[in-house]
Design an enzyme around this catalytic site. Structure first.
Site, short mmCIF file in Angstrom:
data_model
loop_
_atom_site.label_atom_id
_atom_site.label_comp_id
_atom_site.label_asym_id
_atom_site.label_seq_id
_atom_site.Cartn_x
_atom_site.Cartn_y
_atom_site.Cartn_z
N PRO A 22 0.81 -1.23 0.00
CA PRO A 22 0.00 0.00 0.00
C PRO A 22 0.84 1.28 0.00
O PRO A 22 0.34 2.34 -0.36
CB PRO A 22 -0.82 -0.10 1.29
CG PRO A 22 -0.84 -1.55 1.63
CD PRO A 22 0.46 -2.09 1.15
N GLU A 80 1.56 -8.04 9.03
CA GLU A 80 1.55 -6.61 9.29
C GLU A 80 2.44 -5.83 8.33
O GLU A 80 2.14 -4.71 7.95
CB GLU A 80 2.01 -6.35 10.74
CG GLU A 80 2.09 -4.89 11.14
CD GLU A 80 0.74 -4.20 11.16
OE1 GLU A 80 0.71 -2.97 11.08
OE2 GLU A 80 -0.29 -4.91 11.23
N ARG A 112 -0.98 -8.10 -21.22
CA ARG A 112 -1.84 -7.78 -22.36
C ARG A 112 -1.18 -6.77 -23.30
O ARG A 112 -1.64 -6.59 -24.43
CB ARG A 112 -3.20 -7.27 -21.89
CG ARG A 112 -3.18 -5.93 -21.21
CD ARG A 112 -4.52 -5.61 -20.56
NE ARG A 112 -5.61 -5.70 -21.52
CZ ARG A 112 -5.96 -4.74 -22.36
NH1 ARG A 112 -5.25 -3.61 -22.38
NH2 ARG A 112 -6.98 -4.88 -23.17
N ASP A 135 -7.15 1.76 -25.36
CA ASP A 135 -7.67 1.59 -24.00
C ASP A 135 -7.70 2.92 -23.25
O ASP A 135 -6.93 3.84 -23.55
CB ASP A 135 -6.79 0.62 -23.21
CG ASP A 135 -7.07 -0.82 -23.57
OD1 ASP A 135 -8.15 -1.10 -24.09
OD2 ASP A 135 -6.19 -1.66 -23.32
#
Length: 258
Positions: free
Chosen positions: A97, A124, A162, A177
């Site tokens: 994160p 953690e 991709r 895209d």
């Protein structure tokens, strides 16, 4: 390209790596998708990969030894496969994160590499020495916390693979895209030309390629203004497009006030 994923739950990747676009890319030999359980590299009889944090606190911390051992095993195996040939060092990516927000631009950057190694943690956090002395990149798929790094690694792998030549049936798909040119993609329609009274825009039925491209560009700009206006600050726009967007924005503000 070769992709190795270090995880405590390799079974999670079986369906994703064996299906759809990723499965086809693997079958074609365009990409080699591999998983490795780093618990196998724990240096204790109980095969534990985590421990309590120094200084106290909640949760457990992922130990450095099994991660370093697993990465070094992958590198040695790759070196033997290449029979000593000089190879580019792989990107070792920590899914976390705290990492850089993952974008289409980063996906395109990673698609130029020949070898990626993903580290998927649980618990953690990571022993900081993994970040400091092993990892080349830290990536995040959003400002939220998941149980582990497996799902983010799947997301990044899919977005990268991709883009490899030969993976998609139509190479133009990746070019048009959303985010490929910094904007959101224009709307799409298919048959029938009218459904429940809702008609396909006349421009798309005209057969006039220049008009179709103009319509699509305007729709892309308008959709980006409505949904992700911050993207327009970095987009490459002509002077005429900037003027048109300013006018459209002013119209919307006037409508909102009234």
């Amino acid at each position: 390209m070769r992709i190795d994923v270090l995880t405590l739950f390799p079974e999670m990747f079986a369906g994703v790596f064996g299906s759809s676009i990723l499965g086809k890319a693997h079958d074609k030999g365009i990409v080699s998708l591999n998983t490795l359980n780093f618990r196998d590299f724990a240096n204790n009889k109980h095969n534990t990969v985590d421990d309590m944090p120094y200084g106290g606190g909640g949760g457990m911390v992922l130990k450095a030894e099994p991660i370093f051992g697993a990465v070094e095993h992958v590198l040695e195996r790759q070196r033997r496969a290449e029979d000593g040939e000089e190879a580019r060092k792989p990107r070792v990516i920590l899914m976390c994160p705290q990492g850089r927000p993952f974008t289409q631009e980063i996906a395109r950057e990673l698609s130029e590499e020949s070898h990626l190694i993903f580290i998927c943690g649980h618990y953690e956090g990571y022993d900081e020495r993994i970040r400091e002395h092993l990892v080349t990149d830290e990536l995040s798929v959003g400002d939220y916390v998941l149980t582990g790094g497996e799902l983010p690694a799947m997301v990044v792998t899919d977005a990268v693979v991709r883009l490899l030549p030969g993976v998609l049936g139509n190479e133009q798909s990746a070019v048009t895209d959303s985010f490929s040119d910094g904007l959101l993609e224009y709307p799409h329609y298919t048959r029938p030309a009218e459904f429940r009274g809702w008609k396909v825009p006349d421009a798309l039925l005209s057969g006039h390629h220049a008009e179709i491209e103009k319509w699509r560009r305007r729709q892309s700009l308008e959709r980006t203004l409505a949904r992700r206006p911050e993207l327009l600050d970095r987009a490459e726009l002509t002077k005429e497009e900037r003027i048109w967007l300013d006018s459209l924005h002013a119209q919307r503000e006037n409508s909102a006030e009234n």
